[in-house]
Design a protein around this motif. Structure first.
Motif, mmCIF file in Angstrom:
data_model
loop_
_atom_site.group_PDB
_atom_site.id
_atom_site.type_symbol
_atom_site.label_atom_id
_atom_site.label_comp_id
_atom_site.label_asym_id
_atom_site.label_seq_id
_atom_site.Cartn_x
_atom_site.Cartn_y
_atom_site.Cartn_z
ATOM 1 N N VAL A 178 0.743 -1.249 -0.128
ATOM 2 C CA VAL A 178 0.101 -0.007 0.180
ATOM 3 C C VAL A 178 0.612 1.286 -0.012
ATOM 4 C CG1 VAL A 178 -1.696 1.270 1.305
ATOM 5 C CG2 VAL A 178 -1.895 -1.057 0.999
ATOM 6 N N ASN A 179 1.909 1.280 0.846
ATOM 7 C CA ASN A 179 2.689 2.548 0.738
ATOM 8 C C ASN A 179 3.710 2.609 -0.217
ATOM 9 O OD1 ASN A 179 0.806 3.278 3.199
ATOM 10 N ND2 ASN A 179 2.369 2.420 4.665
ATOM 11 N N GLU A 182 1.810 1.268 -3.771
ATOM 12 C CA GLU A 182 0.873 1.840 -4.208
ATOM 13 C C GLU A 182 -0.419 1.365 -5.100
ATOM 14 O OE1 GLU A 182 1.879 5.804 -5.365
ATOM 15 O OE2 GLU A 182 2.655 6.404 -3.608
ATOM 16 N N GLY A 184 -3.876 -0.511 -6.079
ATOM 17 C CA GLY A 184 -5.071 0.313 -6.039
ATOM 18 C C GLY A 184 -6.140 -0.850 -5.637
ATOM 19 N N TRP A 259 -3.543 4.056 7.031
ATOM 20 C CA TRP A 259 -3.046 4.205 5.945
ATOM 21 C C TRP A 259 -3.597 3.582 4.853
ATOM 22 C CZ3 TRP A 259 -0.918 -0.634 5.430
ATOM 23 C CH2 TRP A 259 -0.247 -1.135 6.474
ATOM 24 N N GLU A 262 -7.253 5.571 4.662
ATOM 25 C CA GLU A 262 -7.207 6.914 4.326
ATOM 26 C C GLU A 262 -7.126 6.775 2.833
ATOM 27 O OE1 GLU A 262 -3.848 10.436 4.177
ATOM 28 O OE2 GLU A 262 -3.270 8.603 5.254
ATOM 29 N N ARG A 263 -6.478 5.608 2.077
ATOM 30 C CA ARG A 263 -6.371 5.742 0.719
ATOM 31 C C ARG A 263 -7.812 5.119 0.023
ATOM 32 N NH1 ARG A 263 -1.764 6.115 -1.704
ATOM 33 N NH2 ARG A 263 -2.379 4.698 -3.564
ATOM 34 N N LYS A 266 -9.932 8.202 0.015
ATOM 35 C CA LYS A 266 -9.795 9.115 -1.041
ATOM 36 C C LYS A 266 -10.123 8.585 -2.320
ATOM 37 C CE LYS A 266 -6.092 11.735 1.286
ATOM 38 N NZ LYS A 266 -4.388 11.941 1.624
ATOM 39 N N LEU A 268 -8.526 5.963 -3.765
ATOM 40 C CA LEU A 268 -7.342 5.568 -4.234
ATOM 41 C C LEU A 268 -6.988 3.960 -4.025
ATOM 42 C CD1 LEU A 268 -4.832 8.233 -3.058
ATOM 43 C CD2 LEU A 268 -5.986 8.219 -5.204
ATOM 44 N N LEU A 269 -7.771 3.333 -3.185
ATOM 45 C CA LEU A 269 -7.598 1.966 -2.824
ATOM 46 C C LEU A 269 -9.069 1.246 -2.546
ATOM 47 C CD1 LEU A 269 -5.923 -0.270 -2.226
ATOM 48 C CD2 LEU A 269 -6.054 0.312 0.066
#
Length: 310
Positions: A178-179, A182, A184, A259, A262-263, A266, A268-269
């Motif tokens: 994830v970090n 990244e 998806g 984390w 959070e994604r 947003k 993003l995930l």
């Protein structure tokens, strides 16, 4: 120290005739003669029971293993036959593996050498897959992932512990995927006839501690939910119910990682569940509805985009 007297290597010590063999001809070079006898000695050794310092080769399901023996070394005709079979069985396993590797190299690697060279410089997978360690359910084989497409971690019963549970190989892989990569999408793949889930469902509260127990307890909420909602089903069907419920429980556990949430928040995930029934060869896929799940108030997964592949 007394010097060792040289020993003749011929059949008759008093004879000066060199030993004859098809491979080496009629050598007079002492090095060639020594090589010849070493080869003969090696061939003899692999057809007999190998016993070294009380360790005797014994049969196992996966080839050859060493077993300590208190008995003095002994050779019998049965031992010789058994040893030959064991050595051949062990060689066969790796001969097949070698052939599969060479087939992969010639038909896949060499045919896509540019892609593999690009992968040597880095990876950018779209998916992280969390799957079971069960040998019957390799996700790349089932879902056709090619090298570089899915960052994969496999564990018993495809479980995800909570953030508060502390370090494990699973959340270490999550952190990297994830970090750093990244990704998806995170896809948790469960399956039918899962031994880990069966162990969880049959586990007694006062059972002795073990590595398996300490791990599958991660899915305890799924077990309790199954017992509450599917108590009218027989044990096998309860296990099937828990196999899917455990996937949803792990999807919720993913949201305990700041984390990850959070994604997801947003956009993003995305978090997905999948269930592979290898008895019927079907696959069920669904996606976590993040907003629906967090506003539900009952700590349960609300899903969307459910599909059934058969």
């Amino acid at each position: 120290m007394a010097a060792l007297a040289p020993t003749s290597l011929s059949k008759h010590p008093s004879s000066s005739e060199s030993p004859k063999c098809p491979k080496w001809g009629n050598p007079t070079d002492p090095v060639q003669i020594l090589d010849f006898f070493q080869e003969k000695l090696y061939k003899f050794k692999i057809t007999t029971t190998m016993q070294v310092s009380g360790l005797t080769l014994k049969r196992s399901n996966t080839g050859v293993r060493l077993k300590a023996s208190a008995e003095p070394p002994a050779l019998t005709r049965g031992d010789k036959r058994e040893s030959i079979v064991e050595m051949e069985s062990g060689r066969d396993l790796f001969d097949k593996m070698k052939n599969r590797f060479l087939s992969f190299k010639s038909h896949k690697y060499m045919a896509n050498s540019e892609n593999y060279q690009a992968l040597s410089k880095g990876q950018a997978p779209k998916f992280m897959v969390i799957a079971c360690a069960d040998s019957r359910v390799c996700p790349s084989n089932i879902l056709g992932f090619e090298p570089g497409e899915a960052f994969t971690v496999r564990n018993v019963a495809n479980l995800v512990p909570t953030f508060e549970s502390g370090p494990s190989e699973t959340n270490a892989a999550l952190e990297f995927a994830v970090n750093s990569l990244e990704v998806g999408n995170i896809l948790i793949v469960g399956h039918s006839c899962c031994g880990g889930i069966r162990a969880l469902m049959s586990m007694q509260d006062d059972a002795d501690s073990s590595f398996i127990r300490s791990w599958v307890i991660v899915g305890k909420k799924a077990k309790l939910s199954t017992k509450a909602t599917a108590s009218n089903l027989d044990f096998d069907r309860q296990c099937t119910h828990c196999e899917k419920e455990s996937i949803n429980n792990s999807l919720l556990n993913l949201l305990t990682y700041p984390w990850i949430e959070e994604r997801v928040k947003k956009g993003l995930l995305s978090l997905h569940g999948g269930y592979y029934d290898f008895v019927d060869c079907t696959f069920e896929k669904w996606t976590l509805d993040y907003k629906g799940s967090i506003t539900d108030g009952n700590n349960r997964v609300i899903v969307k985009d459910r599909s059934f592949w058969c």
